[in-house]
Design a protein around this motif. Structure first.
Motif, PDB file in Angstrom:
ATOM      1  N   ILE A 186       0.856  -1.174   0.000  1.00  0.00           N
ATOM      2  CA  ILE A 186       0.000   0.000   0.000  1.00  0.00           C
ATOM      3  C   ILE A 186       0.896   1.229   0.000  1.00  0.00           C
ATOM      4  O   ILE A 186       1.709   1.415   0.892  1.00  0.00           O
ATOM      5  CB  ILE A 186      -0.921   0.006   1.237  1.00  0.00           C
ATOM      6  CG1 ILE A 186      -1.734  -1.269   1.328  1.00  0.00           C
ATOM      7  CG2 ILE A 186      -1.812   1.232   1.225  1.00  0.00           C
ATOM      8  CD1 ILE A 186      -2.659  -1.509   0.147  1.00  0.00           C
ATOM      9  N   MET A 187       0.733   2.095  -1.004  1.00  0.00           N
ATOM     10  CA  MET A 187       1.643   3.228  -1.167  1.00  0.00           C
ATOM     11  C   MET A 187       1.589   4.215  -0.001  1.00  0.00           C
ATOM     12  O   MET A 187       2.596   4.796   0.351  1.00  0.00           O
ATOM     13  CB  MET A 187       1.368   3.960  -2.476  1.00  0.00           C
ATOM     14  CG  MET A 187       1.732   3.145  -3.695  1.00  0.00           C
ATOM     15  SD  MET A 187       3.428   2.556  -3.719  1.00  0.00           S
ATOM     16  CE  MET A 187       4.325   4.083  -3.888  1.00  0.00           C
ATOM     17  N   SER A 188       0.445   4.407   0.611  1.00  0.00           N
ATOM     18  CA  SER A 188       0.383   5.362   1.708  1.00  0.00           C
ATOM     19  C   SER A 188       1.166   4.884   2.920  1.00  0.00           C
ATOM     20  O   SER A 188       1.477   5.657   3.806  1.00  0.00           O
ATOM     21  CB  SER A 188      -1.064   5.637   2.097  1.00  0.00           C
ATOM     22  OG  SER A 188      -1.638   4.483   2.642  1.00  0.00           O
ATOM     23  N   ASP A 189       1.470   3.593   2.974  1.00  0.00           N
ATOM     24  CA  ASP A 189       2.216   3.032   4.083  1.00  0.00           C
ATOM     25  C   ASP A 189       3.712   2.996   3.812  1.00  0.00           C
ATOM     26  O   ASP A 189       4.457   2.403   4.579  1.00  0.00           O
ATOM     27  CB  ASP A 189       1.744   1.610   4.380  1.00  0.00           C
ATOM     28  CG  ASP A 189       0.308   1.587   4.874  1.00  0.00           C
ATOM     29  OD1 ASP A 189      -0.339   0.565   4.663  1.00  0.00           O
ATOM     30  OD2 ASP A 189      -0.153   2.578   5.445  1.00  0.00           O
ATOM     31  N   LEU A 190       4.170   3.597   2.729  1.00  0.00           N
ATOM     32  CA  LEU A 190       5.581   3.580   2.379  1.00  0.00           C
ATOM     33  C   LEU A 190       6.201   4.962   2.488  1.00  0.00           C
ATOM     34  O   LEU A 190       5.537   5.968   2.272  1.00  0.00           O
ATOM     35  CB  LEU A 190       5.783   3.073   0.953  1.00  0.00           C
ATOM     36  CG  LEU A 190       5.480   1.616   0.694  1.00  0.00           C
ATOM     37  CD1 LEU A 190       5.682   1.291  -0.774  1.00  0.00           C
ATOM     38  CD2 LEU A 190       6.334   0.719   1.553  1.00  0.00           C
ATOM     39  N   LYS A 191       7.477   4.972   2.818  1.00  0.00           N
ATOM     40  CA  LYS A 191       8.227   6.217   2.848  1.00  0.00           C
ATOM     41  C   LYS A 191       9.631   5.931   2.333  1.00  0.00           C
ATOM     42  O   LYS A 191      10.247   4.935   2.713  1.00  0.00           O
ATOM     43  CB  LYS A 191       8.303   6.762   4.269  1.00  0.00           C
ATOM     44  CG  LYS A 191       9.068   8.067   4.357  1.00  0.00           C
ATOM     45  CD  LYS A 191       8.996   8.640   5.748  1.00  0.00           C
ATOM     46  CE  LYS A 191       9.677   9.995   5.764  1.00  0.00           C
ATOM     47  NZ  LYS A 191       9.506  10.666   7.038  1.00  0.00           N
ATOM     48  N   TYR A 192      10.117   6.790   1.451  1.00  0.00           N
ATOM     49  CA  TYR A 192      11.473   6.662   0.921  1.00  0.00           C
ATOM     50  C   TYR A 192      12.358   7.619   1.696  1.00  0.00           C
ATOM     51  O   TYR A 192      12.092   8.823   1.757  1.00  0.00           O
ATOM     52  CB  TYR A 192      11.490   7.006  -0.568  1.00  0.00           C
ATOM     53  CG  TYR A 192      12.801   6.721  -1.241  1.00  0.00           C
ATOM     54  CD1 TYR A 192      13.160   5.422  -1.551  1.00  0.00           C
ATOM     55  CD2 TYR A 192      13.665   7.747  -1.568  1.00  0.00           C
ATOM     56  CE1 TYR A 192      14.359   5.140  -2.186  1.00  0.00           C
ATOM     57  CE2 TYR A 192      14.866   7.489  -2.202  1.00  0.00           C
ATOM     58  CZ  TYR A 192      15.205   6.186  -2.509  1.00  0.00           C
ATOM     59  OH  TYR A 192      16.395   5.921  -3.128  1.00  0.00           O
ATOM     60  N   GLN A 193      13.390   7.065   2.324  1.00  0.00           N
ATOM     61  CA  GLN A 193      14.252   7.890   3.158  1.00  0.00           C
ATOM     62  C   GLN A 193      15.669   7.341   3.109  1.00  0.00           C
ATOM     63  O   GLN A 193      15.868   6.139   3.279  1.00  0.00           O
ATOM     64  CB  GLN A 193      13.731   7.877   4.595  1.00  0.00           C
ATOM     65  CG  GLN A 193      14.514   8.699   5.569  1.00  0.00           C
ATOM     66  CD  GLN A 193      13.871   8.699   6.953  1.00  0.00           C
ATOM     67  OE1 GLN A 193      12.666   8.519   7.101  1.00  0.00           O
ATOM     68  NE2 GLN A 193      14.671   8.885   7.960  1.00  0.00           N
ATOM     69  N   GLN A 209       4.689   2.405  10.284  1.00  0.00           N
ATOM     70  CA  GLN A 209       3.874   1.664  11.236  1.00  0.00           C
ATOM     71  C   GLN A 209       2.795   2.574  11.818  1.00  0.00           C
ATOM     72  O   GLN A 209       2.845   3.797  11.677  1.00  0.00           O
ATOM     73  CB  GLN A 209       4.760   1.120  12.369  1.00  0.00           C
ATOM     74  CG  GLN A 209       5.911   0.259  11.888  1.00  0.00           C
ATOM     75  CD  GLN A 209       5.440  -0.986  11.168  1.00  0.00           C
ATOM     76  OE1 GLN A 209       4.755  -1.823  11.741  1.00  0.00           O
ATOM     77  NE2 GLN A 209       5.794  -1.111   9.903  1.00  0.00           N
ATOM     78  N   GLU A 210       1.810   1.993  12.496  1.00  0.00           N
ATOM     79  CA  GLU A 210       0.712   2.756  13.093  1.00  0.00           C
ATOM     80  C   GLU A 210       1.219   3.830  14.056  1.00  0.00           C
ATOM     81  O   GLU A 210       0.646   4.902  14.152  1.00  0.00           O
ATOM     82  CB  GLU A 210      -0.244   1.816  13.843  1.00  0.00           C
ATOM     83  CG  GLU A 210      -1.058   0.929  12.928  1.00  0.00           C
ATOM     84  CD  GLU A 210      -2.076   1.709  12.118  1.00  0.00           C
ATOM     85  OE1 GLU A 210      -2.642   2.692  12.632  1.00  0.00           O
ATOM     86  OE2 GLU A 210      -2.292   1.345  10.952  1.00  0.00           O
ATOM     87  N   ASP A 211       2.316   3.548  14.767  1.00  0.00           N
ATOM     88  CA  ASP A 211       2.846   4.511  15.731  1.00  0.00           C
ATOM     89  C   ASP A 211       3.806   5.518  15.097  1.00  0.00           C
ATOM     90  O   ASP A 211       4.412   6.336  15.788  1.00  0.00           O
ATOM     91  CB  ASP A 211       3.526   3.793  16.888  1.00  0.00           C
ATOM     92  CG  ASP A 211       4.734   2.972  16.460  1.00  0.00           C
ATOM     93  OD1 ASP A 211       5.063   2.928  15.254  1.00  0.00           O
ATOM     94  OD2 ASP A 211       5.357   2.349  17.344  1.00  0.00           O
ATOM     95  N   GLY A 212       3.962   5.444  13.765  1.00  0.00           N
ATOM     96  CA  GLY A 212       4.804   6.387  13.049  1.00  0.00           C
ATOM     97  C   GLY A 212       6.247   5.941  12.859  1.00  0.00           C
ATOM     98  O   GLY A 212       7.013   6.611  12.176  1.00  0.00           O
ATOM     99  N   THR A 213       6.630   4.817  13.473  1.00  0.00           N
ATOM    100  CA  THR A 213       7.984   4.320  13.288  1.00  0.00           C
ATOM    101  C   THR A 213       8.127   3.699  11.903  1.00  0.00           C
ATOM    102  O   THR A 213       7.137   3.349  11.256  1.00  0.00           O
ATOM    103  CB  THR A 213       8.357   3.282  14.362  1.00  0.00           C
ATOM    104  OG1 THR A 213       7.442   2.194  14.289  1.00  0.00           O
ATOM    105  CG2 THR A 213       8.333   3.887  15.757  1.00  0.00           C
ATOM    106  N   LEU A 214       9.360   3.554  11.452  1.00  0.00           N
ATOM    107  CA  LEU A 214       9.635   3.000  10.129  1.00  0.00           C
ATOM    108  C   LEU A 214      10.200   1.591  10.235  1.00  0.00           C
ATOM    109  O   LEU A 214      11.048   1.321  11.091  1.00  0.00           O
ATOM    110  CB  LEU A 214      10.634   3.897   9.389  1.00  0.00           C
ATOM    111  CG  LEU A 214      10.210   5.340   9.178  1.00  0.00           C
ATOM    112  CD1 LEU A 214      11.328   6.121   8.507  1.00  0.00           C
ATOM    113  CD2 LEU A 214       8.939   5.426   8.365  1.00  0.00           C
TER     114      LEU A 214
END
Length: 54
Positions: A12-19, A27-32
């Motif tokens: 799911i693209m909204s659950d991905l972050k490129y860093q 994750q739900e708590d904002g961690t990667l």
């Protein structure tokens, strides 16, 4: 804030972050959490096989 999403094949693209040159699941708590490509491709293939056979 509501999250809109669309599928990229196996995630799911909204659950991905490129860093820092890597893709992560947010994750739900904002961690990667680093993306495990081998595991996700295997899970996608299983779902595809269950849906379309062979």
């Amino acid at each position: 804030m509501p999250r809109s999403s669309w599928t990229c094949g196996f995630c799911i693209m909204s659950d991905l972050k490129y860093q820092k040159g890597e893709w992560y699941h947010v994750q739900e708590d904002g961690t990667l959490k680093p993306v495990n490509y081998d595991k996700e491709v295997e899970e996608y293939y299983k779902k595809w096989r269950d849906t379309y056979g062979s």
